[in-house]
Design an enzyme around this catalytic site. Structure first.
Site, PDB file in Angstrom:
ATOM      1  N   PRO A  25      10.698 -92.201  35.644  1.00 54.35           N
ATOM      2  CA  PRO A  25       9.876 -91.944  34.449  1.00 54.35           C
ATOM      3  C   PRO A  25       8.515 -92.635  34.557  1.00 54.35           C
ATOM      4  O   PRO A  25       8.434 -93.799  34.937  1.00 54.35           O
ATOM      5  CB  PRO A  25      10.700 -92.559  33.312  1.00 54.35           C
ATOM      6  CG  PRO A  25      12.083 -92.677  33.848  1.00 54.35           C
ATOM      7  CD  PRO A  25      11.945 -92.879  35.327  1.00 54.35           C
ATOM      8  N   GLU A  26       7.468 -91.872  34.259  1.00 53.89           N
ATOM      9  CA  GLU A  26       6.112 -92.408  34.254  1.00 53.89           C
ATOM     10  C   GLU A  26       5.653 -92.519  32.796  1.00 53.89           C
ATOM     11  O   GLU A  26       6.447 -92.357  31.874  1.00 53.89           O
ATOM     12  CB  GLU A  26       5.179 -91.492  35.052  1.00 53.89           C
ATOM     13  CG  GLU A  26       5.603 -91.313  36.509  1.00 53.89           C
ATOM     14  CD  GLU A  26       4.633 -90.436  37.292  1.00 53.89           C
ATOM     15  OE1 GLU A  26       3.439 -90.381  36.946  1.00 53.89           O
ATOM     16  OE2 GLU A  26       5.080 -89.789  38.253  1.00 53.89           O
TER      17      GLU A  26
END
Ligand SMILES: [Zn+2]
Length: 276
Positions: free
Chosen positions: A2-3
């Site tokens: 996840p960014e």
């Protein structure tokens, strides 16, 4: 992994659903998933109230009314979801909080356990060593700050991935931002014209904002806090599209390795050494 947009999407849902709620009980089935403060997290969180949910780079920062705080890192396969209290507990649920009333449970699952939770009874001051080295947030960085970052002789993609320089961008959104700005990922940061740097700053913000609005990108494990998949992966223009035609010019999207990361770009729209 996840960014920024994925974590921001989770943070927004948590803010709507759990901010202001009291924690009725805490269940910790894998004490080593709590990397700091495992011995006191159950006792101290029970009865405390969620005061604020923030995003710090690619991580979540949950503040409690008592001043305590939890830092949540989703690693590669981590999922943080809000579920009905009566929903069955799935395997690899290492930590969950039951909220008072009808708010349900906040559950953290992470089969591969690259993620983790850091609990700080003393709050932000104690957590600073986890947070201090991050650069300005990529969603909020000003054009002026961004231009100042573009000084070193390193590929612009490496700079975008360096969390100490700018916080929150990972591989997907680095590639998408460079395509948006028509800049080759190997261009040295200090060889970009000021116009290029400004355009890239705008592209980074535009791509990230749009991704947040679409709930982030689900490629494998990530889901939003309500358990549904993100939708931005359908709008990727270069990431993961090697060999497919460019959406602008129909040239084949290329894949190279930059900073040990798979990197996708259009050789026509993003020529090396020249700038649009
Ligand atoms: Zn193209």
């Amino acid at each position: 992994m996840p960014e920024l947009p994925e974590v921001e999407s989770i943070a927004r849902t948590l803010r709507e659903r759990i901010a202001g709620r009291r924690i009725a009980s805490v269940r910790l089935s894998r004490p080593d998933f709590v990397r700091h403060g495992a011995g006191s997290i159950r006792k101290l969180l029970t009865g405390d109230r969620v005061a604020a949910v923030k995003r710090v780079g690619k991580r979540l920062w949950i503040e409690l009314e008592s001043g305590a705080a939890c830092l949540v890192h989703l690693g590669m396969s981590g999922r943080l979801t809000i579920e009905r209290a009566e929903a069955p507990t799935l395997p690899h649920t290492h930590l969950s909080f039951r909220l008072e009333g009808e708010a349900g449970d906040v559950r953290l699952r992470d089969p591969r356990r690259f993620g983790g939770v850091w609990f700080f009874p003393e709050g932000r001051t104690a957590g600073d060593n986890q947070l201090e080295s991050l650069g300005p947030d990529a969603l909020e960085i000003s054009t002026r700050e961004f231009v100042q970052l573009c000084r070193g002789r390193r590929p612009i993609k490496s700079l975008l991935l360096d969390q100490r320089s700018i916080a929150g961008i990972g591989n997907i959104y680095a590639d998408e931002s460079l395509f948006d700005a028509r800049i080759h990922p190997l261009t040295l940061a200090d060889e970009l014209s000021t116009d290029d740097q400004r355009r890239l700053a705008a592209s980074v913000r535009r791509v990230l904002r749009k991704a947040v609005n679409f709930g982030g990108s689900t490629l494998r494990d990530y889901v939003r806090a309500d358990g549904t998949a993100g939708e931005f992966q359908r709008l990727h223009r270069v990431y993961g599209r090697d060999g497919q035609p460019c959406v602008r010019c129909k040239a084949d999207i290329q894949r190279i390795v930059v900073a040990q990361r798979s990197t996708h770009y259009c050789p026509t729209c993003q020529p090396i050494g020249t700038h649009a």
